[in-house]
Motif scaffolding. Structure first.
Motif, PDB file in Angstrom:
ATOM      1  N   ASN A  54       0.797  -1.227   0.000  1.00 22.45           N
ATOM      2  CA  ASN A  54       0.000   0.000   0.000  1.00 22.45           C
ATOM      3  C   ASN A  54       0.830   1.278   0.000  1.00 22.45           C
ATOM      4  N   GLY A  55       2.153   1.161  -0.144  1.00 24.91           N
ATOM      5  CA  GLY A  55       3.002   2.337  -0.171  1.00 24.91           C
ATOM      6  C   GLY A  55       3.497   2.781   1.186  1.00 24.91           C
ATOM      7  N   CYS A  56       3.151   2.030   2.229  1.00 25.03           N
ATOM      8  CA  CYS A  56       3.522   2.415   3.593  1.00 25.03           C
ATOM      9  C   CYS A  56       4.394   1.350   4.242  1.00 25.03           C
ATOM     10  N   VAL A  57       5.208   1.793   5.204  1.00 26.62           N
ATOM     11  CA  VAL A  57       6.053   0.888   5.980  1.00 26.62           C
ATOM     12  C   VAL A  57       5.893   1.240   7.453  1.00 26.62           C
ATOM     13  N   ALA A  58       5.811   0.209   8.294  1.00 28.33           N
ATOM     14  CA  ALA A  58       5.714   0.400   9.741  1.00 28.33           C
ATOM     15  C   ALA A  58       7.117   0.359  10.346  1.00 28.33           C
ATOM     16  N   ILE A  59       7.396   1.342  11.173  1.00 35.01           N
ATOM     17  CA  ILE A  59       8.671   1.431  11.869  1.00 35.01           C
ATOM     18  C   ILE A  59       8.416   1.122  13.342  1.00 35.01           C
ATOM     19  N   THR A  60       9.153   0.174  13.908  1.00 32.79           N
ATOM     20  CA  THR A  60       8.988  -0.189  15.307  1.00 32.79           C
ATOM     21  C   THR A  60       9.467   0.949  16.197  1.00 32.79           C
ATOM     22  N   ILE A  61       8.635   1.326  17.188  1.00 31.54           N
ATOM     23  CA  ILE A  61       9.004   2.417  18.098  1.00 31.54           C
ATOM     24  C   ILE A  61       8.919   2.028  19.566  1.00 31.54           C
ATOM     25  N   ASP A  62       8.586   0.774  19.853  1.00 37.46           N
ATOM     26  CA  ASP A  62       8.406   0.325  21.234  1.00 37.46           C
ATOM     27  C   ASP A  62       9.654  -0.411  21.716  1.00 37.46           C
ATOM     28  N   PRO A  63      10.439   0.187  22.627  1.00 40.10           N
ATOM     29  CA  PRO A  63      11.659  -0.467  23.097  1.00 40.10           C
ATOM     30  C   PRO A  63      11.419  -1.815  23.774  1.00 40.10           C
ATOM     31  N   SER A  64      10.207  -2.096  24.234  1.00 43.02           N
ATOM     32  CA  SER A  64       9.949  -3.389  24.861  1.00 43.02           C
ATOM     33  C   SER A  64       9.582  -4.459  23.827  1.00 43.02           C
ATOM     34  N   SER A  65       9.425  -4.060  22.577  1.00 39.89           N
ATOM     35  CA  SER A  65       9.056  -4.996  21.516  1.00 39.89           C
ATOM     36  C   SER A  65      10.283  -5.759  21.030  1.00 39.89           C
ATOM     37  N   TYR A  66      10.073  -7.024  20.690  1.00 36.75           N
ATOM     38  CA  TYR A  66      11.141  -7.849  20.113  1.00 36.75           C
ATOM     39  C   TYR A  66      11.695  -7.187  18.859  1.00 36.75           C
ATOM     40  N   ASP A  67      10.835  -6.608  18.035  1.00 38.51           N
ATOM     41  CA  ASP A  67      11.256  -5.993  16.781  1.00 38.51           C
ATOM     42  C   ASP A  67      12.113  -4.747  16.983  1.00 38.51           C
ATOM     43  N   TRP A  68      12.003  -4.122  18.154  1.00 41.60           N
ATOM     44  CA  TRP A  68      12.746  -2.883  18.399  1.00 41.60           C
ATOM     45  C   TRP A  68      14.237  -3.088  18.184  1.00 41.60           C
ATOM     46  N   GLU A  69      14.761  -4.225  18.654  1.00 39.65           N
ATOM     47  CA  GLU A  69      16.186  -4.490  18.535  1.00 39.65           C
ATOM     48  C   GLU A  69      16.617  -4.626  17.084  1.00 39.65           C
ATOM     49  N   ARG A  70      15.696  -4.953  16.192  1.00 37.63           N
ATOM     50  CA  ARG A  70      16.037  -5.141  14.790  1.00 37.63           C
ATOM     51  C   ARG A  70      15.858  -3.875  13.965  1.00 37.63           C
ATOM     52  N   GLU A  71      15.149  -2.881  14.477  1.00 37.87           N
ATOM     53  CA  GLU A  71      14.826  -1.686  13.692  1.00 37.87           C
ATOM     54  C   GLU A  71      16.063  -0.837  13.451  1.00 37.87           C
ATOM     55  N   LEU A  72      16.297  -0.501  12.202  1.00 37.45           N
ATOM     56  CA  LEU A  72      17.430   0.353  11.844  1.00 37.45           C
ATOM     57  C   LEU A  72      16.994   1.781  11.543  1.00 37.45           C
TER      58      LEU A  72
ATOM     59  N   TYR B 130      17.818  -7.656  10.221  1.00 35.61           N
ATOM     60  CA  TYR B 130      17.008  -6.764   9.390  1.00 35.61           C
ATOM     61  C   TYR B 130      17.481  -6.947   7.957  1.00 35.61           C
ATOM     62  N   SER B 131      16.582  -7.271   7.052  1.00 37.41           N
ATOM     63  CA  SER B 131      16.957  -7.499   5.656  1.00 37.41           C
ATOM     64  C   SER B 131      16.857  -6.223   4.846  1.00 37.41           C
ATOM     65  N   LEU B 132      17.898  -5.966   4.068  1.00 40.24           N
ATOM     66  CA  LEU B 132      17.982  -4.796   3.198  1.00 40.24           C
ATOM     67  C   LEU B 132      18.314  -5.247   1.788  1.00 40.24           C
ATOM     68  N   ASP B 133      17.787  -4.528   0.814  1.00 42.90           N
ATOM     69  CA  ASP B 133      18.153  -4.737  -0.584  1.00 42.90           C
ATOM     70  C   ASP B 133      19.115  -3.606  -0.949  1.00 42.90           C
ATOM     71  N   PRO B 134      20.403  -3.900  -1.082  1.00 44.53           N
ATOM     72  CA  PRO B 134      21.352  -2.821  -1.344  1.00 44.53           C
ATOM     73  C   PRO B 134      21.191  -2.180  -2.718  1.00 44.53           C
TER      74      PRO B 134
END
Length: 151
Positions: free
Chosen positions: A47-65, A132-136
């Protein structure tokens, strides 16, 4: 750039304007400024949008760049922010290439994905969902600068 498992890199991405679409206690959703919707995608939609993790207690927080300026606490839907990656030292966990580009719902379709983990986080060899996976090659202006060769 030729990347290998174990490489240490400094990555960064200049902060780029984006509009906040939604905010929850866990995620900030922004209109992604770098990709476009793939009109020919049949197996995936985006849909053209991306969610960015902002919760430090979330498992995903450690992966967010990616992070925002101003901080998520100061943002609301409709606000314009800047999104980017501050200089971060990461370790390459995997490099995957695809004979046929992946159908993701957005363009460009990835031909290569590099999974990285901030170097200050331990590698869990048992985990299938780490990093975190990136496409260079996807047009996001991420710089990949070698810090040291792989171990």
């Amino acid at each position: 750039m030729d990347l290998h498992v174990g490489d240490l890199l400094q990555i960064s991405c200049p902060a780029t304007p984006a509009r906040v679409v939604e905010k929850s206690s866990t995620y900030l959703v922004v209109e992604w400024p770098w990709w476009t919707v793939d009109p020919l995608a049949q197996g995936a939609s985006w849909n053209g949008c991306v969610a960015i993790t902002i919760d430090p207690s979330s498992y995903d927080w450690e992966r967010e760049l990616f992070s925002t300026e101003p901080a998520p606490a100061q943002l609301n839907p409709g606000d314009i922010c800047r999104i980017g990656i501050p200089p971060t030292i990461v370790r390459v966990l995997s490099v995957d290439t695809f004979d046929q580009p992946l159908e993701t719902g957005y363009l460009p379709r990835p031909r290569r994905l590099v999974t990285v983990l901030p170097a200050n986080q331990p590698v869990d060899v048992e985990s299938e969902d780490q990093g975190y996976s990136l496409d260079p090659d996807d047009g996001i202006p991420i710089t990949f600068e070698p810090v040291s060769p792989r171990d």
